[in-house]
Scaffold this motif. Structure first.
Motif, PDB file in Angstrom:
ATOM      1  N   ARG A  79       0.453  24.134  38.897  1.00 14.23           N
ATOM      2  CA  ARG A  79      -0.557  24.816  38.042  1.00 14.23           C
ATOM      3  C   ARG A  79      -0.624  24.820  36.508  1.00 14.23           C
ATOM      4  O   ARG A  79      -1.569  24.405  35.738  1.00 14.23           O
ATOM      5  CB  ARG A  79      -0.737  26.230  38.548  1.00 14.23           C
ATOM      6  N   ALA A 133       6.094  32.278  38.765  1.00  7.41           N
ATOM      7  CA  ALA A 133       5.233  31.887  37.612  1.00  7.41           C
ATOM      8  C   ALA A 133       5.972  32.025  36.180  1.00  7.41           C
ATOM      9  O   ALA A 133       5.986  31.212  35.335  1.00  7.41           O
ATOM     10  CB  ALA A 133       3.947  32.750  37.773  1.00  7.41           C
ATOM     11  N   THR A 170      -3.117  36.750  32.942  1.00 10.65           N
ATOM     12  CA  THR A 170      -3.884  35.507  33.086  1.00 10.65           C
ATOM     13  C   THR A 170      -2.778  34.302  33.013  1.00 10.65           C
ATOM     14  O   THR A 170      -2.986  33.467  33.978  1.00 10.65           O
ATOM     15  CB  THR A 170      -4.642  35.433  31.967  1.00 10.65           C
ATOM     16  N   THR A 188      -5.477  35.731  40.306  1.00 12.45           N
ATOM     17  CA  THR A 188      -5.908  34.950  41.454  1.00 12.45           C
ATOM     18  C   THR A 188      -5.297  35.437  42.739  1.00 12.45           C
ATOM     19  O   THR A 188      -4.121  35.137  42.871  1.00 12.45           O
ATOM     20  CB  THR A 188      -5.786  33.454  41.158  1.00 12.45           C
ATOM     21  N   GLY A 235      -1.094  33.698  36.179  1.00 13.72           N
ATOM     22  CA  GLY A 235      -2.133  33.340  37.313  1.00 13.72           C
ATOM     23  C   GLY A 235      -1.760  34.632  38.337  1.00 13.72           C
ATOM     24  O   GLY A 235      -2.374  34.108  39.423  1.00 13.72           O
ATOM     25  N   GLN A 286       4.024  26.624  40.911  1.00 14.13           N
ATOM     26  CA  GLN A 286       3.538  27.310  39.618  1.00 14.13           C
ATOM     27  C   GLN A 286       3.486  26.082  38.668  1.00 14.13           C
ATOM     28  O   GLN A 286       2.626  25.935  37.723  1.00 14.13           O
ATOM     29  CB  GLN A 286       4.396  28.436  39.116  1.00 14.13           C
TER      30      GLN A 286
END
Length: 291
Positions: free
Chosen positions: A225, A189, A144, A150, A147, A222
Motif C-alpha cells: 500500500r 502499518a 491517515t 479504511t 491507513g 502494508q
C-alpha cells in the motif's frame, strides 16, 4: 538446519538460492518465533550473508520502538560497533522481550557491518492508548498515514479477531478483540512505514514476529500500500511439528491460500511451557451481555 520451502514455486530450495532471491528485494522480512534461539541464529546468518558484499541495508527491529531511536543512535555514537551499548540504552532486560543473549547475534552483525539500527515499532504506551481509546488515541495525520480509517474487509477482520482469541488462549474478553485487531494493524502499518522511510540505497531488513511477516495482511501488505511496486520478500521461520507432514499443513487456518509467506525455513521446536496453562487455573471470562 531444516528445510527451506519456496511457497510460490512449491519446492524445496537451498540456502544460496534463498539468498539470491532475498538480495533482489528492496525489503526483506525475517519472521521469527520470539523465544526460539535457532531463529535468531539463522536471522543473524542471513543478515551477515546479505551484507557480505558491502551492502548496507537498514536493519529494523520490531523489538525497538520509534521513541527509542535517539537512545540507540546516541549509544552507537559513543560506542560504535558495540551491540551491548544498545541493550543498555533501551533497558532491554526490563523490556519484556526474551533474553538479550538471543537477539545479540543479530545486533552484533548489524553493528559490525556498520548498518543503521532502526526502531520500527509503535511505543507501547501508544499501543495501549490505541487499545483503550481506539482511533481517537492517534492524531488524524497518523491515522491517515497508517491507513487505519479504511475498514478491513469483513473476512480479514473476522480472521484477525479469531487469531487474537486463539493467541490469548480464549481468555481475551470479547469486547477487547476489535481493539486488539486495531493495535495489530497499527503496528504492521507503522513498521512498514518505517521501512519505507529509513531504507538505505540498499533497502531494509526487518526482524519481527512471523505474524507480522504475513504477506496477506501483515507488514508486506502494508508495504504494498505504501510503496507499491517495490519488491518485498517475506521469510518465516516455523517450528516443525509431528502432527504436520507437508508444508501446506503449516498454513494458518485463516489462510485458505496456503502459507502466507514467500519462503519458510523449518526448524526444530524449542521446549517451552504451555502458554495457556496459566489461564486454565483462572475462571473463564464472562461473556458480554447479549453474546
Amino acid at each position: 538446519m531444516g528445510t527451506i520451502w519456496d511457497v510460490r514455486q512449491g519446492r524445496q530450495v537451498d540456502e544460496q538460492t534463498l539468498l539470491a532471491e532475498l538480495s533482489q528485494a528492496r525489503f526483506v522480512l525475517l519472521g521469527e518465533r520470539h523465544d526460539n534461539p535457532d531463529h535468531h541464529r539463522l536471522q543473524a546468518r542471513l543478515v551477515e550473508a546479505l551484507t557480505g558484499s558491502g551492502r548496507k541495508p537498514a536493519l529494523a527491529f520490531e523489538m525497538l520502538d520509534v521513541e527509542q531511536q535517539s537512545a540507540v543512535d546516541a549509544a552507537l555514537s559513543r560506542e560504535p560497533g558495540n551491540p551491548d551499548a544498545i541493550a543498555q540504552a533501551v533497558a532491554w532486560e526490563q523490556s519484556g522481550w526474551p533474553d538479550w543473549s538471543l537477539y545479540r547475534p543479530i545486533f552484533a552483525v548489524g553493528t559490525g557491518r556498520g548498518l543503521r539500527i532502526v526502531g520500527a515499532n509503535l511505543p507501547r504506551a501508544q499501543v495501549k492508548e490505541l487499545v483503550m481509546r481506539g482511533l481517537d488515541a492517534l492524531p488524524p495525520e497518523t491515522r491517515t498515514r497508517l491507513g487505519l480509517e479504511t475498514p478491513l474487509p469483513e473476512d480479514v477482520a473476522r480472521a484477525m479477531r479469531a487469531e487474537m482469541h486463539e493467541s490469548h488462549c480464549g481468555h481475551l474478553p470479547e469486547p477487547m478483540l476489535e481493539p486488539m485487531v486495531l493495535a495489530q494493524r497499527a503496528r504492521d502499518a507503522q513498521m512498514a512505514d518505517i521501512l519505507r522511510t529509513t531504507a538505505s540505497d540498499d533497502g531494509a531488513v526487518l526482524i519481527t514476529g512471523a505474524g507480522h511477516a504475513r504477506t496477506d495482511r501483515g507488514v508486506p501488505a502494508q508495504l504494498a500500500r505504501l510503496a507499491p511496486g517495490l519488491p518485498v520478500r517475506s521469510l518465516a521461520f516455523l517450528e516443525v511439528s509431528s502432527e504436520a507432514r507437508e508444508p501446506r499443513d503449516y498454513a494458518p487456518p485463516d489462510s485458505p491460500g496456503g502459507l502466507p509467506y514467500d519462503y519458510v525455513w523449518f526448524t526444530p521446536a524449542s521446549e517451552r511451557e504451555d502458554p495457556c496453562a496459566v489461564f486454565r487455573k483462572a475462571p473463564a471470562p464472562e461473556k458480554s451481555p447479549g453474546k
